[in-house]
Design an enzyme around this catalytic site. Structure first.
Site, PDB file in Angstrom:
ATOM      1  N   HIS A   1     -91.535  56.842  14.165  1.00 41.85           N
ATOM      2  CA  HIS A   1     -92.633  57.640  13.638  1.00 41.85           C
ATOM      3  C   HIS A   1     -92.276  58.580  12.528  1.00 41.85           C
ATOM      4  O   HIS A   1     -91.194  58.370  11.810  1.00 41.85           O
ATOM      5  CB  HIS A   1     -92.915  58.717  14.656  1.00 41.85           C
ATOM      6  CG  HIS A   1     -91.762  59.815  15.064  1.00 41.85           C
ATOM      7  ND1 HIS A   1     -90.689  59.483  15.975  1.00 41.85           N
ATOM      8  CD2 HIS A   1     -91.583  60.932  14.382  1.00 41.85           C
ATOM      9  CE1 HIS A   1     -90.075  60.540  15.984  1.00 41.85           C
ATOM     10  NE2 HIS A   1     -90.420  61.307  15.165  1.00 41.85           N
TER      11      HIS A   1
ATOM     12  N   HIS B   1     -89.997  64.276   8.176  1.00 43.34           N
ATOM     13  CA  HIS B   1     -88.915  63.283   8.298  1.00 43.34           C
ATOM     14  C   HIS B   1     -89.469  61.894   8.831  1.00 43.34           C
ATOM     15  O   HIS B   1     -90.677  61.842   9.175  1.00 43.34           O
ATOM     16  CB  HIS B   1     -88.042  63.906   9.531  1.00 43.34           C
ATOM     17  CG  HIS B   1     -88.562  63.999  10.926  1.00 43.34           C
ATOM     18  ND1 HIS B   1     -89.280  65.063  11.421  1.00 43.34           N
ATOM     19  CD2 HIS B   1     -88.587  62.853  11.907  1.00 43.34           C
ATOM     20  CE1 HIS B   1     -89.887  64.753  12.560  1.00 43.34           C
ATOM     21  NE2 HIS B   1     -89.267  63.595  12.904  1.00 43.34           N
TER      22      HIS B   1
ATOM     23  N   GLU C   1     -84.312  61.196  11.306  1.00 39.10           N
ATOM     24  CA  GLU C   1     -84.090  61.132  12.684  1.00 39.10           C
ATOM     25  C   GLU C   1     -83.707  59.822  13.221  1.00 39.10           C
ATOM     26  O   GLU C   1     -84.383  58.908  12.790  1.00 39.10           O
ATOM     27  CB  GLU C   1     -85.382  61.638  13.398  1.00 39.10           C
ATOM     28  CG  GLU C   1     -85.178  61.908  14.660  1.00 39.10           C
ATOM     29  CD  GLU C   1     -86.420  62.341  15.788  1.00 39.10           C
ATOM     30  OE1 GLU C   1     -86.417  62.497  16.800  1.00 39.10           O
ATOM     31  OE2 GLU C   1     -87.550  62.715  14.647  1.00 39.10           O
TER      32      GLU C   1
END
Length: 163
Positions: A32, A105, A154
């Protein structure tokens, strides 16, 4: 045969140069893109209006991380809308600098978060905080943007089930 022998030679050279530390960590699937927002509801309306995109589930709170999140499905990934739960949230600090919100992010999947942590620590990449449970219910960690070309990254352990 040749490829197998070549891989063995590369592994032997890596071991000679860097010891047992493996350089075999590969970039996993883009899970994502995290987007900070002052209002998940307004962001959802924008995605509905502009892209006919809808949330995959209702927004939910992650108190341990100080955020409320909602995922919007895309054909090959997701958008994670992230709203602060209060002024102490890391997202609140992001929104102080970017009042309208914006990309926060990128998140890539890894097969084993502990192995990924060990790999990046061995390379001297700064990891922000401890490994914790993320919005998909799997272990996550964040790599410092200063070590990732300016992008907060991440890493999440690959979910056992599709989401």
């Amino acid at each position: 045969m040749f490829a197998s022998r070549l891989n063995s030679i590369i592994t032997a050279v890596e071991t000679l140069l860097w010891g047992e530390r493996s350089l075999s960590m590969t970039l996993g699937r883009l899970n994502h893109i995290g987007v900070a927002t002052p209002s998940i509801e307004r962001s959802l309306e924008r995605y509905r209006t502009l892209f006919d995109a809808h949330p995959s589930s209702p927004p939910f709170d992650l108190p341990a991380q100080g955020v409320r999140v909602c995922f919007v499905d895309a054909p090959n990934s997701q958008i994670e809308l992230i709203e602060p739960l209060g002024p102490g949230s890391p997202i609140a600090r992001f929104l102080e600098k970017n009042p309208e919100g914006g990309q926060h992010h990128v998140c890539f999947e890894v097969p084993d978060i502990a192995a990924a942590r060990s790999h990046f620590e061995g390379l001297g990449v700064r990891i922000l905080g401890p490994t914790r449970i993320g919005a998909h219910g799997t272990p996550i960690l964040f790599l410092h943007p200063g070590d990732m070309g300016g992008t907060l990254t991440e890493l999440m352990e690959r979910p056992q089930q599709a989401h």
